[in-house]
Every structure is written in structure tokens, then in C-alpha cells.
Design a protein around this motif. Structure first.
Motif, PDB file in Angstrom:
ATOM      1  N   ALA B 150       0.841  -1.208   0.000  1.00 30.89           N
ATOM      2  CA  ALA B 150       0.000   0.000   0.000  1.00 30.89           C
ATOM      3  C   ALA B 150       0.872   1.252   0.000  1.00 30.89           C
ATOM      4  CB  ALA B 150      -0.930  -0.019   1.213  1.00 30.89           C
ATOM      5  N   MET B 151       1.978   1.214   0.753  1.00 32.60           N
ATOM      6  CA  MET B 151       2.862   2.379   0.797  1.00 32.60           C
ATOM      7  C   MET B 151       3.474   2.643  -0.577  1.00 32.60           C
ATOM      8  SD  MET B 151       4.725   1.482   4.441  1.00 32.60           S
ATOM      9  CE  MET B 151       6.068   2.606   4.210  1.00 32.60           C
ATOM     10  N   ILE B 152       3.866   1.567  -1.248  1.00 36.74           N
ATOM     11  CA  ILE B 152       4.485   1.736  -2.568  1.00 36.74           C
ATOM     12  C   ILE B 152       3.455   2.289  -3.562  1.00 36.74           C
ATOM     13  CG2 ILE B 152       5.492   0.472  -4.514  1.00 36.74           C
ATOM     14  CD1 ILE B 152       6.742  -1.433  -2.383  1.00 36.74           C
ATOM     15  N   ARG B 153       2.246   1.757  -3.495  1.00 35.43           N
ATOM     16  CA  ARG B 153       1.204   2.249  -4.411  1.00 35.43           C
ATOM     17  C   ARG B 153       0.915   3.723  -4.149  1.00 35.43           C
ATOM     18  NH1 ARG B 153      -1.302  -2.698  -3.076  1.00 35.43           N
ATOM     19  NH2 ARG B 153      -2.801  -1.618  -1.748  1.00 35.43           N
ATOM     20  N   HIS B 158       1.511   9.427  -5.962  1.00 33.12           N
ATOM     21  CA  HIS B 158       2.013  10.760  -5.635  1.00 33.12           C
ATOM     22  C   HIS B 158       2.956  11.275  -6.682  1.00 33.12           C
ATOM     23  CE1 HIS B 158       1.407  12.815  -1.688  1.00 33.12           C
ATOM     24  NE2 HIS B 158       0.489  11.881  -1.689  1.00 33.12           N
ATOM     25  N   THR B 159       3.955  10.462  -7.025  1.00 30.87           N
ATOM     26  CA  THR B 159       5.046  10.939  -7.867  1.00 30.87           C
ATOM     27  C   THR B 159       4.902  10.448  -9.292  1.00 30.87           C
ATOM     28  OG1 THR B 159       6.350   8.979  -7.438  1.00 30.87           O
ATOM     29  CG2 THR B 159       6.646  10.800  -5.916  1.00 30.87           C
ATOM     30  N   GLY B 160       4.041   9.464  -9.499  1.00 32.32           N
ATOM     31  CA  GLY B 160       3.906   8.884 -10.819  1.00 32.32           C
ATOM     32  C   GLY B 160       5.078   8.002 -11.202  1.00 32.32           C
ATOM     33  N   ALA B 161       6.034   7.860 -10.268  1.00 36.22           N
ATOM     34  CA  ALA B 161       7.210   7.047 -10.595  1.00 36.22           C
ATOM     35  C   ALA B 161       7.253   5.828  -9.704  1.00 36.22           C
ATOM     36  CB  ALA B 161       8.482   7.863 -10.387  1.00 36.22           C
TER      37      ALA B 161
END
Ligand code: FES
Ligand code: FES
Lengths: 703, 167
Positions: B150-153, B158-161
Motif C-alpha cells: 500500500a505504501m508503494i502504491r 504521488h510521484t507517478g514514478a
């Protein structure tokens, strides 16, 4: 204070054995209990920070060090928080009292007027300019601990009772963190050629063949029947140790047979009989019912094979070990190697979770023996996986037979628990022997069979006396004098097999009486803390809507109070049986009095449930030839990720009751709840662990 | 003879003989001791590393067979001192008791999240089935992997990266 000082303080009276304020505004706390994955260090840090009113982040804890930390014996039996926690609380409260008393004199006020905020002293909420670091004096630390200071009431706690995260996990998710990872100057790697059994003689060691297999140079250390390979290159000694399995010849090794694997083997063997409880009463004319349950030998099966480091420099031996008790280990090593205790220092370093007495101490002795032969080097002994499974002291097989006399309503009026088992504890201080000692030129006398006294919770008798309201209850304990293999303590000792037997039998008796198992238990139990837990779990698992027997889906429940005096736990297990048993959900409630760190406590409850479930469903040590034949994870499988159920734990809030150790409290109830759920799912009772597919099939075939 | 490989994004060379286990090279030659010995038998996962992004047992891969390949160990999880979301989540969930199993589990979990950013509980337990944990920290470990996913998603939206996929 009417209670006697805790043993830990009696044995370590000076304040500076425990506490010191360091110049970087930290508190140095030294304790004898060690981290074995149970989160004890953060809990003890919380207790000290609470009493002294400093931020818990300021506590630096040193644990298990014969040079610099107090002697608190071994870390075992869920005693750490009960015993060490009480000591740390008293010691910290007393240090606070001493310092504040002097400050009050200086400021001409009463100590009660002074408050402490993160170590700084305030008078009438105004800074005094003083704090522990500036005001504590050498005299505060040099004096003996009286144990008379009154600790804070639980109602004022702000740090104790909070889920403070552990500090040690940071390293463990990033890199080097364990004894296995220590690097010392002049370090050499070593592996031991294990003597297959006591009295076996090493008649030949084909060094040429071993050198060919090892692809590198190494030194051979020989002392009697102890042999080890030492090299700067770990890969080389590992290969040499594997090659030695086929190139070492031994005479006089024992032969073990498969029938010795089973707990039933103990029946009729020479034993020391003990009796605990009410005298035998003449039969009252009620129905007599009995059943026999068993658990096989089981392994600790730590994730890391044991490791020990030792260096002998200038006549002093320094040892690093993941032992549960640095002082007892120091004493054993000094005695075996002919050194004085002052010549040996043992320091604790983290290992994998041990769950009792595994190969840790033996690996340390291995390293010490070699280090004495090669002064000036640090010797690092790493056991192989097969060595850990094959040579660690395992937990004894254990057979429990329960016989009761029932009244006309099917309630026990007389209860006898009869136990056959080998010793549950054989640490060297309890008559046990260390592994490599038996291979040295002057081996020790054989281990004496023994077991912890009843006052310490017993061993084979642990949890053998039911806490139900039966008028007459007793235990007959047949402690086997000659156990085919070395055994010692594993999480809960006899509690798991005894609670398994007792709580399965309660279900069987309920069925005879035509009663629901939960209602039957409650009708025979007046302990209100226990009743509360059973009702809690029964409600959460929707016991009232439990389905009929024999559908392939099962729900079972069991409870116990560990050692009949530590934490209470009740566990319900939901499972499905088709080809295999699949645990789906587990509910647990525990009452451990004041809980220091609720998150750590939940971690322990969950871990105990999974460990016990693994043991109940899968685990058994097998014997063949001269020793153990279950030497890897394929022949000694444990529970895997996809087999782990969802677990819902709840801790009863009881801050005003004394803290009770809870590392082992879910262990027995889980085993029994699984067997009760299997009986509910299938309509047949499996009384021998592990409850494998083959065992269930054979019970079904005989049903 | 020297063997070259990439470890945690750095090219390293070792004089170890080709049959040396990768585990021994990492621990004793390269001083990366976060990869752990548990059995040497491909049975426990304590030694799990990523080789070209796929989980593999360092205890039984010979160094000669990984020449020219990219190896990632637990020491390579953090990105320039910023802990990987898995490490953050494991600490937040206090997902471990003794912790001996954790570095191997983190590597298996990283391989999972790199190929499946939205794993179900079933995906997680099957990805971790080659890793044993004796302490019974499984429920927390499963929760921590879910949390890290979830944190990675969240970071990606947020950054699109993509983050945490530098291997
Ligand atoms: S050490 Fe490699 S799988 Fe166990
Ligand atoms: S936390 Fe101890 S083996 Fe997993």
C-alpha cells in the motif's frame, strides 16, 4: 515491604550493578535476562524509564554479560518479566528516591514537591537546573539496594503498558545483527566432528580424504574423541566437516531403535516415581474412565544452527554465546577447561529464537575448547543444520494417562494424572552434561535424570493438576532414568502434553455427560479469571452456533493457566479436514495481569499459537542408527506461511494485578483446541501427537 | 581467476573459487552479513537473495554460476539510506520476534511486490512459502507486506514514478 527482595537483587546488591547515568544523557541498564526474540529488553527498558521518568529512548540496555551485568540465572519459563521486571522496578524506584531525597535537602523542600520530566527535576513546575545526570552521585550507586522504595502505582503509568517498538529489529531488517555475524580480529572458522554418542571412540580420521574434499588448507584439533577443523576459510571447514561424516570411523556408538521414539517406550523402563497431590481415595462406586495421550520427542528447530565464539588471550577466555544464561555457562566452561571463573567472561549475543535449551551452550563450549588450543585467535564455531537437529538436547517424549471417577452426573470426583517422560530439564546446573565434554579425555559422569521442583512449576508434572473444582486430584510421575537421547527444556516443558491430555479429556467427558464442552467446563470451574476468558473466546468464535459433529469442519476450545500460577489463556481453533487438516481461524484471550508492552505480548501469544500448532500437526523427531534421523527441514517439517491460520488475540486489561509471564501460555491450549476441533470435525478422537494425515487415517480405520 | 558480478548495484570481483557458495562470498568475502545461513539445503529461505530480480537460495548457488549477474541482498534494499517501504512496514508492524528469518523474507517479499503491486493474502503466503519462520511471526509479516504494498502504491500515485524497484 513485607515481600522478600527478588533473588536477582539479593544476588546483585550494589546499585551500580544495574544502573548508571552516562554523560550523553542516557541511562545504562544492565540485566541478566537476555533477548531470545521475546522482546524482553524493551519491556525492561520501559519499566526503568517509567520509574525514573525518563524517555524510554534514553535507555541503553546491556544484557547477559558476566563481566558487566548482574547474575540472574537463565532466561526461561516466562520468568523474565515476573522476576527481572520486578527487580528493575525496585532498583529504578530506589535510585529515583535516593537522588530526589538529596535534592530535596539541597532545595529545602520535600521530595514529593519535586517532579521529574524526562530526567530533569522541576520544583513547583519550574526548572531547578538539576537533572539525574548532573545530580546523581557516586554514592548513589555504590550503596546496596534496600528494596524499600515504593514504585509508582499502575494508575500513573505512561510508558509501561504502551506498545513501544523494539530497538533490535532495526538491525535485523537491514544487515548484520546476530552472533553469527560478529567479526573479530584474527578470527578463524571451525567445525566439529561430532562424537555420535557418549563413549564412542574415534578410531580413525582419514585426513587425506577430507583434505581432498575440502579444497583448501585447515588445521585439525584433536583432544580425545573431540576433533575439529579450523581455517581462515569457512567454506573449507564446512566441506571438511561434511566429508568427515564418511571419513571418520567410530567404535562403540549406541544404537537407537524406532520403538524408542514413542512415549509408550517409557512404560516399564527404570524410573523415579514421584507423587504430587491428594492421597489416593478408596473407590466411591462411581464410573471409572481413563484415556492415554502422548507427544513424541520434538526439536527446538531454531532457524539458525547454533554458533559460538571464543578467544583465549593472556590467560583470559572471552566467549560470545546466544545462551539463555551467561553465568551458568561461564561456570560450566571454566570447570570443564580447568580455568577459574574469573578467567572466563561470557557475553550474550543475539541468536535465533531458541524456545529453550538448544545447541547454544554446546557450540560455545566447542569454541572455547578450540580457543584454548589456539591462543590469540578468535574461534568461530558454526554448527551445521544437521548438527543442530542431530545433537541439540531435544524435548522428551511424554505420555499422559488420565483416570477419573465420575459421579452420576458425569462429573469427576477423583482425578489422577499419570505421566511417563524423560527429564524435561537437563541444563548442566541440573545434572546435565555438555556435549563436547563427553568427547574430551576426561568425560563427566553420565547425566543424572532430574526435573525442576514443584515450586518452580515442575517438569513432567507441569500443569498436570487440573484447576477445575474436583474434590480429589493428584499426579503420579514416572521420571525415566535412562532416556535414549539427551533431553532438555523446551517452551513449557510438560505443560503442552499435559494440557493437551487434560483438555482433550474434558471434551471426552463432556460428551459422555451429554453436555456442551464449554458449558461442562464452566460447570466445574470457579476461577473467575479463567471463566471470563472462556466466555470471551466462546462468544468471539460464535461457539453457540457450533455445527454438528462429523461434517469435516471443526471448532474446538481449550484453556489453561500456565504452571497453574502464570498467565491464563483460552484458545479456540476452527479447522477443516479433507485430505489434510487446514486451520482456518484461531481466537485467543489471555490474562497476564499488568502487561508491560501489549504489542510484544500479542506477538508472544501469536507465536506460541503457531509454534504449538506446528508441533501438534507435524512435528516428531525420529531415531535410527546411532542417533536422530530427522536432520533437516524435509524430515522435520514445521508450519509454513500458507498453513498459518488467521489469529485474533485479545489481552484482558488487568493493570492492578501482578505481571504474569505469557510466553508459553497459549502453548497447551492450542494443542488441545486443535485435537478437540479435529474430534468435532471427524467424530473420532486422535490422542497421539502429531495429528498427521497417516495417524488420522489409522484412527478412522480403527473407528 | 576472478569472478565479477553486480551486488546491490555495484560491480564487485572476487577471487573465490567458482564452487564457493554465493552465501559464503557475500558474508565472508564481501562482508555482507545480512544474508543468513539456516540450512544450506534450499529448505529454509534464510539465505534468500535476488538474482536478476528473482529470489534464489544463496546457500546453494555457486559463485561461478552468478558471474555477470545482478545480486540484491538485504543491504541493498534501502535506497541511499532511505529504508525500503518493506523495511519501514516491518518495523511499524514489529513483524518479527528473533528476526533471523527476516532478511530472507524481505527479499522474497520484494520480488513479489516488484511483479505484483497488489498482492492478496493468498499471493503473499504463496510467495513466502519457501521461507520458514520458527517464531510464528507470520501474521505480522503478512500484514507488513500488505502495508508495504500500500505504501508503494501510494508513493507511486504521488510521484507517478515507481519506487523501491531499483534492482
Ligand atoms: S540456508 Fe539456504 S535455504 Fe536454508
Ligand atoms: S522471527 Fe524468529 S524465525 Fe522468524
Amino acid at each position: 515491604m513485607s515481600e522478600p527482595l527478588p533473588l536477582s537483587i539479593q544476588n546483585n546488591r550494589r546499585m551500580d550493578k544495574w544502573l548508571r547515568f552516562d554523560p550523553d544523557r542516557t541511562l545504562h541498564l544492565a540485566v541478566g535476562k537476555v533477548e531470545i526474540g521475546q522482546g524482553v529488553l524493551i519491556a525492561l527498558s520501559q519499566i526503568a524509564a517509567e520509574e525514573l521518568d525518563i524517555d524510554v529512548a534514553r535507555v541503553n540496555i546491556l544484557s547477559g554479560d558476566t563481566a558487566d551485568a548482574p547474575d540472574e540465572g537463565s532466561t526461561s519459563s516466562s520468568q523474565s518479566i515476573e522476576v527481572s521486571g520486578r527487580s528493575v522496578r525496585l532498583v529504578s524506584a530506589e535510585l529515583r528516591q535516593r537522588v530526589l531525597a538529596r535534592l530535596a535537602q539541597r532545595l529545602n523542600c520535600s521530595p514529593e514537591d519535586i517532579t521529574v520530566e524526562d530526567g530533569a527535576f522541576l520544583l513547583d513546575a519550574q526548572p531547578t537546573g538539576h537533572d539525574y545526570w548532573s545530580f546523581a552521585s557516586d554514592a548513589d550507586f555504590a550503596a546496596d539496594i534496600e528494596g524499600t522504595a515504593t514504585p509508582k502505582p499502575a494508575s500513573q503509568y505512561t510508558i509501561v503498558g504502551q506498545p513501544v517498538p523494539r530497538k533490535d529489529l532495526i538491525a535485523k531488517v537491514s544487515g548484520a545483527a546476530f552472533i553469527h555475524d560478529i567479526v573479530r580480529p584474527d578470527m578463524l572458522h571451525a567445525r566439529v566432528v561430532r562424537q555420535p554418542s557418549r563413549n564412542a571412540t574415534l578410531t580413525s580420521l582419514d585426513e587425506a580424504a577430507i583434505r581432498r574434499a575440502a579444497h583448501g588448507s585447515f588445521k585439525v584439533i584433536r583432544l580425545g574423541n573431540f576433533a575439529a577443523f579450523v581455517s581462515t576459510d569457512e567454506t573449507v571447514v564446512q566441506r571438511a566437516a561434511v566429508a568427515a561424516l564418511t571419513h571418520a570411523r567410530w567404535d562403540g556408538a549406541r544404537t537407537l531403535t524406532a520403538d524408542q521414539q514413542d512415549a509408550a517406550w517409557f512404560v516399564g523402563q527404570p524410573c523415579d516415581d514421584r507423587f504430587v497431590g491428594d492421597p489416593v481415595t478408596p473407590p466411591g462406586g462411581g464410573t471409572v474412565v481413563s484415556a492415554t495421550y502422548s507427544r513424541p520427542y520434538v526439536s527446538h528447530a531454531a532457524m539458525a544452527p547454533s554458533c559460538g565464539l571464543a578467544e583465549f588471550r593472556d590467560g583470559h577466555l572471552s566467549v560470545w554465546s546466544h545462551t539463555q544464561g551467561v553465568y551458568p555457562l561461564r561456570n560450566s566452561i571454566a570447570d570443564i577447561l580447568g580455568l577459574t571463573r574469573e578467567q572466563v567472561t561470557v557475553r550474550h549475543a543475539h541468536g535465533a529464537g531458541c524456545y529453550g535449551h538448544n545447541g547454544a551452550d554446546d557450540a560455545a563450549l566447542d569454541a572455547a575448547i578450540i580457543a584454548q588450543q589456539l591462543p590469540g585467535h578468535c574461534i568461530r564455531v558454526q554448527w551445521r543444520r544437521e548438527e543442530e537437529f542431530g545433537y541439540e538436547p531435544i524435548s522428551t517424549a511424554h505420555r499422559t494417562r488420565i483416570a477419573v471417577e465420575l459421579d452420576s452426573a458425569g462429573r469427576p470426583i477423583d482425578w489422577t494424572t499419570e505421566v511417563w517422560a524423560g527429564p524435561h530439564v537437563q541444563r548442566p546446573i541440573f545434572g546435565g552434561v555438555m556435549l563436547a565434554h563427553e568427547a574430551l579425555p576426561n568425560p563427566p559422569a553420565p547425566a543424572r535424570a532430574g526435573d525442576p521442583p514443584e515450586a518452580n512449576g515442575g517438569g513432567g508434572t507441569r500443569n498436570g493438576t487440573p484447576l477445575y473444582d474436583f474434590p480429589h486430584k493428584r499426579i503420579v510421575h514416572h521420571l525415566s532414568l535412562a532416556t535414549p537421547i539427551r533431553t532438555s527444556s523446551l517452551r513449557g516443558l510438560g505443560a503442552l502434553p499435559n494440557v493437551f491430555a487434560m483438555e482433550c479429556f474434558m471434551d471426552e467427558l463432556a460428551e459422555r455427560a451429554g453436555m456442551d464442552p464449554v458449558a461442562y467446563r464452566l460447570s466445574l470451574l470457579s476461577d473467575s479469571r479463567a471463566r471470563h476468558l472462556i466466555e470471551n473466546v466462546a462468544a468471539r468464535c460464535d461457539w453457540a452456533n457450533r455445527g454438528p459433529v462429523g461434517t469435516g469442519k471443526g471448532l474446538g476450545l481449550a484453556w489453561s493457566r500456565y504452571k497453574n500460577k502464570a498467565a491464563y489463556a483460552c484458545v479456540a481453533v476452527e479447522l477443516e479436514v479433507d485430505r489434510n487438516i487446514r486451520l482456518t481461524r484461531v481466537w485467543c484471550a489471555a490474562d497476564a495481569g499488568l502487561v508491560i508492552n501489549p504489542d510484544g505480548a500479542k506477538n508472544q501469544l501469536e507465536g506460541g499459537i503457531i509454534h504449538a500448532a506446528s508441533m501438534t500437526l507435524k512435528e516428531a523427531v525420529t531415531f535410527e542408527g546411532s542417533g536422530i534421523s530427522s536432520l533437516d527441514w524435509a524430515s522435520y517439517p514445521i508450519m509454513t506461511f500458507s498453513e498459518v491460520p488467521e489469529i485474533f488475540t485479545e489481552i484482558v486489561h488487568a493493570p492492578d494485578l501482578p505481571t504474569l509471564g505469557m510466553g508459553e501460555c497459549t502453548f497447551g491450549p492450542t494443542a488441545a483446541a486443535i485435537a478437540n476441533a479435529v474430534a468435532h470435525a471427524l467424530g473420532v478422537r486422535v490422542r497421539d501427537m502429531p495429528l498427521t494425515r497417516e495417524r488420522i487415517a489409522s484412527v478412522l480405520a480403527g473407528a | 581467476m576472478t569472478i565479477e558480478l553486480s551486488v546491490n548495484g555495484r560491480v564487485v570481483s572476487t577471487g573465490a573459487e567458482p564452487a564457493t557458495p554465493l552465501l559464503d562470498v557475500l558474508r565472508n568475502h564481501l562482508d555482507l552479513r545480512g544474508t543468513r545461513y539456516g540450512c544450506g539445503l534450499e529448505q529454509c529461505g534464510s539465505c534468500m537473495v535476488l538474482i536478476d530480480g528473482k529470489p534464489d537460495y544463496a546457500c546453494s548457488r555457486e559463485i561461478g554460476s552468478v558471474a555477470g549477474r545482478a545480486v540484491t541482498t538485504v543491504e541493498g534494499l534501502a535506497d541511499n539510506g532511505t529504508p525500503h517501504p518493506l523495511q519501514v512496514a516491518f518495523l511499524e508492524e514489529q513483524a518479527g520476534q528473533c528476526g533471523y528469518c527476516l532478511s530472507g523474507i524481505l527479499m522474497s517479499a520484494k520480488a513479489l511486490l516488484d511483479r505484483n503491486p497488489t498482492p492478496s493474502r493468498a499471493d503473499i503466503v504463496s510467495a513466502l512459502d519457501d521461507n520458514l519462520c520458527r517464531c510464528g511471526a507470520h501474521p505480522r509479516i503478512i500484514r507488513a507486506v500488505q502495508k508495504a504494498a500500500a505504501m508503494i502504491r501510494a508513493a507511486q500515485t504521488h510521484t507517478g514514478a515507481p519506487t523501491g524497484a531499483q534492482s
